[in-house]
Design an enzyme around this catalytic site. Structure first.
Site, short mmCIF file in Angstrom:
data_model
loop_
_atom_site.label_atom_id
_atom_site.label_comp_id
_atom_site.label_asym_id
_atom_site.label_seq_id
_atom_site.Cartn_x
_atom_site.Cartn_y
_atom_site.Cartn_z
N ASP A 89 0.84 -1.20 0.00
CA ASP A 89 0.00 0.00 0.00
C ASP A 89 0.87 1.25 0.00
OD1 ASP A 89 -2.20 -1.64 0.16
OD2 ASP A 89 -2.35 -1.48 2.34
N1 URA Z 1 -1.26 -5.92 3.94
C1 URA Z 1 -1.77 -4.67 3.89
O1 URA Z 1 -2.82 -4.41 4.44
N2 URA Z 1 -1.08 -3.73 3.21
C2 URA Z 1 0.11 -3.95 2.62
O2 URA Z 1 0.70 -3.04 2.06
C3 URA Z 1 0.63 -5.26 2.69
C4 URA Z 1 -0.07 -6.23 3.35
#
Ligand code: URA
Length: 238
Positions: free
Chosen positions: A103
């Site tokens: 993310d």
């Molecule tokens: N899980 C999440 O919620 N976000 C990420 O970036 C990676 C794993």
């Protein structure tokens, strides 16, 4: 391989551009200018320099980045800069892709490669490659929450429960958040945030510290990247 072909394969532009770089004296081998684009060179262990910058030859590019917060894992980012903007032009031209995504606000270990077979192998749900996440939670993580994460939680719109392969409550962190280490072997969308939300807590900070057999190098600063010397070790059978 001919020197111009080496440069072409490593992302230094169209064949003509690579020949031009060489003929105009911008390419050195062992500190010596080589201006013959058709000189045969051994690629094994080859290091060449273009405009003074050293490049090791890699038939396939595999690199690790310490992803900073505020970057999207997309070639066409919508709200922030792209992680691809942190890579030098030759790697972008080689069309390296991220291995899975993090993310925008997640930091840490992000792999890139131009080897489609590796991407498939490393992201295949069948392989169960472990990914380690350091999670900063808003609220203290209770034993009950930790137990639920290990036992399996059901996420909205996904009837199959997901469980963490390992859960460790790591206590209060210097940033005041409550530490949790999760090892996941799947890679569902927003998986950590959704799992933590499903047990009644909230992710405020998320960092990936390991992917398969690879741990994020401690001396790799946010935004920096480096070549992976031994890609096979990432998914070596244990
Ligand atoms: N899980 C999440 O919620 N976000 C990420 O970036 C990676 C794993």
């Amino acid at each position: 391989m001919k020197l111009a072909q080496v440069l072409f394969s490593q992302g230094f532009g169209a064949r003509r551009e690579c020949e031009g770089l060489i003929v105009s004296g911008h390419v050195t081998l062992g500190g010596q200018v080589v201006d013959d684009p058709f000189m045969e060179v051994e690629t094994q262990g080859l290091v060449f320099a273009v405009r003074g910058e050293q490049w090791p030859y890699h038939a396939k590019a595999v690199i690790v980045m310490n992803k900073p917060a505020g970057y999207e894992c997309s070639q066409k980012p919508r709200h922030h800069e792209s992680v691809y903007s942190l890579l030098p032009a030759p790697l972008r031209r080689r069309d390296v892709q991220t291995v899975g995504r993090l993310d925008e606000d997640t930091t840490g270990l992000l792999l890139f490669t131009d080897d489609g077979a590796l991407i498939h192998r490393w992201t295949s749900p069948k392989r169960h490659l472990p990914k380690v996440y350091e999670v900063g939670c808003k609220h203290p993580v209770s034993d009950g929450q930790a137990g639920q994460l290990a036992a399996g939680v059901t996420l909205l719109d996904d009837p199959v429960p997901v469980r963490a392969a390992a859960v460790e409550v790591t206590g209060e962190r210097p940033d005041g958040l409550h530490g949790l280490r999760l090892v996941l072997t799947e890679g569902k969308y927003h998986q950590v945030k959704r799992m933590v939300a499903a047990v009644g807590n909230r992710v405020e900070a998320l960092h990936r510290s390991a992917f398969g057999g690879l741990t994020l190098p401690a001396d790799l600063a946010p935004g920096q990247w480096r070549w992976i010397a031994d890609p096979a070790a990432i998914a070596a059978p244990s």
